[in-house]
Design an enzyme around this catalytic site. Sequence first.
Site, mmCIF file in Angstrom:
data_model
loop_
_atom_site.group_PDB
_atom_site.id
_atom_site.type_symbol
_atom_site.label_atom_id
_atom_site.label_comp_id
_atom_site.label_asym_id
_atom_site.label_seq_id
_atom_site.Cartn_x
_atom_site.Cartn_y
_atom_site.Cartn_z
ATOM 1 N N HIS A 35 -2.881 4.784 -6.826
ATOM 2 C CA HIS A 35 -3.350 4.367 -5.512
ATOM 3 C C HIS A 35 -3.001 2.891 -5.294
ATOM 4 O O HIS A 35 -2.622 2.191 -6.225
ATOM 5 C CB HIS A 35 -4.882 4.453 -5.430
ATOM 6 N N GLU A 123 -6.037 2.293 -9.297
ATOM 7 C CA GLU A 123 -5.775 1.516 -8.085
ATOM 8 C C GLU A 123 -4.964 0.280 -8.450
ATOM 9 O O GLU A 123 -5.291 -0.421 -9.408
ATOM 10 C CB GLU A 123 -7.085 1.057 -7.438
ATOM 11 N N HIS A 162 -1.230 8.928 -4.459
ATOM 12 C CA HIS A 162 -2.270 9.404 -3.550
ATOM 13 C C HIS A 162 -1.615 10.014 -2.311
ATOM 14 O O HIS A 162 -2.071 11.044 -1.791
ATOM 15 C CB HIS A 162 -3.185 8.237 -3.192
ATOM 16 N N ASP A 172 -0.656 5.502 0.277
ATOM 17 C CA ASP A 172 -0.549 4.648 -0.906
ATOM 18 C C ASP A 172 -0.013 5.394 -2.132
ATOM 19 O O ASP A 172 -0.199 6.599 -2.225
ATOM 20 C CB ASP A 172 -1.909 4.004 -1.215
#
Length: 191
Positions: A35, A123, A162, A172
Site C-alpha cells: 500500500h 504501507e 492494493h 496505491d
Amino acid sequence: MSNEADGGYWKSARQVVSPNCDARPTDEVSLLLIHAISLPPGQFSGGAIEALFTNQLIPDEHPFFAEITHLRVSAHFLIRRDGQCVQFVDTNQRAWHAGRSCWWDNRERALRTALNDFSIGIELEGDDVTPFTKAQYRALAAVTQWLIARYTLLDRSRITSHAHVAPLRKTDPGPAFDWAYFDQCLARNAF
C-alpha cells in the site's frame, strides 16, 4: 503459519501497537499487499499515520483528518521515507488494511475475498506520483525476505498491490512504485 515459535514481530521494526486488529480465522499467511499512504494527502513526515492506525488522529489538525478520524484501520508495517520500519500488528494477527477486495489465487484456482484473513499489509509512506526512496525499497525488501522465510506459502508470486485487489476504489502504491527495482532489491538480498 510462522516457522518461529515467538510472536510475529520483526526485530528491525519499531513497535507501535494498534488496537485495529484481531485473530486470524486460520493459520494461513499467503499474500503480501503493498500500500501507500500520506497524511495529509501528498505530505510526508509527522505522526498522522501512526495516529490514524492507533485511533488517535485529531480531526481539528487538518480538514482531511475530520473525514477519516472515524476509520478503524491498520497495517502490519509502515515504511517511512527514510526507511524506518514501524510495526503495528503482529504478523500472526489480522490487520485491517485490505478493505473490500478480492484476489485471484492461481495456486487455489479460486477468487478469494476477505483478504485480511490471510494477508500481510505493508504501507509505504508516499503517494501515487512521488517516487519512493531507495531506503524504502531496501527496507521493504528486508521485511519481505523475513516474511517469506517465516511463512512457507508466501513467495514473490504472492506479492501484489492494493490497487490490484481493489481496482475500482484504490490506486496505491501507484505508478510511482518501481516493481522492477523492488525485485532487484529482493534478488540482491536473497536468502
